[in-house]
Design an enzyme around this catalytic site. Structure first.
Site, mmCIF file in Angstrom:
data_model
loop_
_atom_site.group_PDB
_atom_site.id
_atom_site.type_symbol
_atom_site.label_atom_id
_atom_site.label_comp_id
_atom_site.label_asym_id
_atom_site.label_seq_id
_atom_site.Cartn_x
_atom_site.Cartn_y
_atom_site.Cartn_z
ATOM 1 N N ARG A 46 -10.208 -12.167 2.295
ATOM 2 C CA ARG A 46 -11.524 -12.320 1.993
ATOM 3 C C ARG A 46 -10.391 -14.298 1.473
ATOM 4 O O ARG A 46 -11.158 -15.190 1.550
ATOM 5 C CB ARG A 46 -11.543 -11.719 0.445
ATOM 6 C CG ARG A 46 -10.410 -11.397 -0.446
ATOM 7 C CD ARG A 46 -10.477 -11.505 -2.406
ATOM 8 N NE ARG A 46 -10.786 -9.440 -1.496
ATOM 9 C CZ ARG A 46 -11.488 -8.920 -2.012
ATOM 10 N NH1 ARG A 46 -12.027 -9.073 -3.450
ATOM 11 N NH2 ARG A 46 -11.302 -7.164 -1.973
ATOM 12 N N LYS A 98 0.720 -1.307 -0.178
ATOM 13 C CA LYS A 98 -0.214 0.052 -0.055
ATOM 14 C C LYS A 98 0.924 1.050 -0.190
ATOM 15 O O LYS A 98 2.185 1.251 0.435
ATOM 16 C CB LYS A 98 -1.208 -0.250 1.463
ATOM 17 C CG LYS A 98 -2.154 -1.137 1.216
ATOM 18 C CD LYS A 98 -3.294 -0.933 2.702
ATOM 19 C CE LYS A 98 -3.809 -1.795 2.803
ATOM 20 N NZ LYS A 98 -5.314 -1.484 2.577
#
Ligand code: BES
Ligand code: ZN
Ligand code: ZN
Length: 500
Positions: free
Chosen positions: A356, A279
């Site tokens: 996820r 990120k």
């Protein structure tokens, strides 16, 4: 915080501050107004006539007295007909912070006459206690000059009526729930260097190991590999901090072993750097805020604390996958293919869509444990922040009855939820050229929905809900019972769902 009930004989000099609630319009106060000394009563009425103070919702005015009562907070509750649990929770939060800012350690609310239908109603009483405990929350573990004097320690509820036992129970429930939220807030606030997966496991052990009806199981990396949880393990393989899958079973039913549990599954990424898809420092949320990526795990732990405390006749199984998502020479690569516990293969398009992945195996585990319902909670997508701002979490699921129950619960708790669709069309977005499914659609359309659609592939036919709390895991300002910083979002929704 201590919560105590007293009658009007408690009106004494030692109590520094009293909260006197007023309704707007009727300019009607608690019955306790009549117990105040004449000069103070006169002063308050005059200020009311001059409209300096009012019963308008959320207004708080500090009045000084010079007799038995030294300080009164005249608090506006708004219109009596409109007062609900959320109004009370917010006002109690503001009041608690006001009292705390005066460096006072206890606060006494006049509970009478608002009337038997209001403050002394069960949900309102619960909300008053919740708001007080939530609104006065501070996190100072890392401050060396802790200002102990600043902490509110006691809430007194003054009433001349004989209380029904249900009302005292409501107060206790409010206390248990709010304290559980504060446990989650603490966990999320603790920086990632002090809360790697192993430390989270240790905290859970401290919380639950001595409790009856509770069994805690720690699945380490070796055991997880044996169970086939390679998707879960892939995410943590770049970090020197080992991954753990934690389960906590609360068996509150008779013949407990025979009854399928409600499963609560919480995303526990103790720090989400993004992995090899690192990120950038600034984003929807800053990189430094990614210590909060275990907000789902914290919410499940908090909810379990409340559940164990309140002892419902339910079976509940918490499943918490804990990893740190870091880039390194051993880290998972974009393009890797991993196989989940249920045999499905996943192409890892982007290592930053890691939540996820760990949830996939956690959900498979829930199914294999025979869950009758599954609720997962996760700081899953920046898209949830884009859609809902700071105001609500996203709710999705495959079961109408569960969806409706959860939306109803959210109305009570004030923890807003907004349902998004889970249409089959979205599954096409996750097609992979080489595996059964991709962990991301590269065009990133419908980010929150596709993430949920991905998760759905791992719950089989089990009735299931997904709460994406990326939007609400932290709050930007002090407002009502919310405080600036990490919010403990989801604890009360999960706990109330199980309890009701
Ligand atoms: N942990 C983040 C999501 C998140 C965002 C949590 C903001 C809290 C606040 C998640 O793992 C993530 O990185 N999601 C990415 C996925 C992307 C690669 C498609 C996102 O939503 O930006
Ligand atoms: Zn991520
Ligand atoms: Zn994440």
């Amino acid at each position: 915080m201590r919560v105590e009930f007293k009658n009007q004989s408690y009106l004494n000099e030692k109590q520094e501050i009293w909260v006197l609630p007023f309704w707007s319009k009727k300019e009607k106060s608690a019955g306790f107004f009549k117990y105040l000394e004449a000069p103070l009563k006169k002063q308050i009425w005059e200020l009311m006539l001059r409209k300096e103070i009012s019963g308008e919702e959320g207004t708080v005015a500090l009045i000084y007295g010079f007799g038995l009562v030294k300080k009164v907070l005249v608090v506006g509750l708004g219109e009596q007909e409109k007062c609900n649990a959320d109004v009370m929770r917010n006002i109690a939060g503001e009041v608690a912070r006001k009292v705390q800012s005066l460096k006072l350690k206890d606060v006494a609310w006049f509970g009478d006459d608002l009337g038997a239908t209001k403050i002394l109603a069960e949900d309102i009483m619960q909300a008053l206690v919740e708001g007080t405990i939530l609104g006065s929350y501070t996190f100072d573990q890392y401050k060396t000059d802790k200002d102990k004097a600043k902490k509110l320690e006691k809430l007194l509820l003054i009433t001349s009526k004989k209380l029904k036992k249900e009302i005292k129970e409501s107060a206790r429930k409010g206390q248990v729930l709010a304290e559980a939220v504060n446990v989650a807030r603490d966990l999320v606030n603790i920086p990632a260097n002090d809360l790697p997966p192993q430390a989270f496991v240790k905290k859970a052990k401290e919380m639950f190991e001595q409790k009856s009806k509770v069994t805690l199981e720690v699945i380490d990396a070796k055991a997880a590999a044996k169970l086939g949880m390679n998707v879960f393990l892939g995410v943590g393989q770049g970090s020197k901090n080992k991954s753990y899958m934690l389960t906590i079973a609360y068996n509150g039913m008779r013949d407990a072993k025979l009854k399928a549990p409600i499963c609560l599954v919480g995303k526990g990424v103790t720090f989400d750097s993004g992995g090899i898809n690192l990120k950038s420092a600034k984003g929807v949320k800053d990189l430094k805020d990614m210590k909060a990526d275990m907000g789902g795990a914290a919410a499940v732990l908090g909810a379990m604390q409340a559940i164990v405390e309140l002892q419902p006749q339910k079976n509940v199984l918490a499943i918490i996958p804990l990893v740190e998502n870091m880039p390194s020479g051993t880290a998972q690569r974009p393009g890797d293919v991993v196989t989940a516990m249920n045999g499905k293969t996943i192409e890892v398009i982007n290592t930053d869509a890691e939540g996820r992945l760990i949830l996939a195996d956690a959900l498979c585990l829930a199914v294999s444990k025979g869950a009758k319902e599954i609720i997962d909670i996760a700081t899953l997508t920046g898209a949830a922040v884009a859609i809902l701002g700071d105001e609500a979490a996203a709710l999705l699921g495959n079961n109408q009855r569960m969806l409706e129950k959860m939306l109803k619960v959210a109305k009570l708790t004030g923890e807003k939820l907004w349902q998004l669709p889970l249409w089959e069309e979205y599954l096409d977005y996750l097609k992979s050229d080489i595996a059964d499914i991709a962990n991301l659609n590269e065009n990133r359309k419908a980010g929150t929905v596709t993430a949920a659609k991905f998760l759905q592939q791992f719950v089989d036919k089990t009735p299931w809900l997904h709460l994406d709390i990326a939007s609400v895991v932290d709050y930007p300002e002090n407002k009502g019972y919310k405080v600036k910083g990490n919010s403990g979002a989801g604890v009360r929704n999960l706990a109330e769902y199980v309890l009701r």
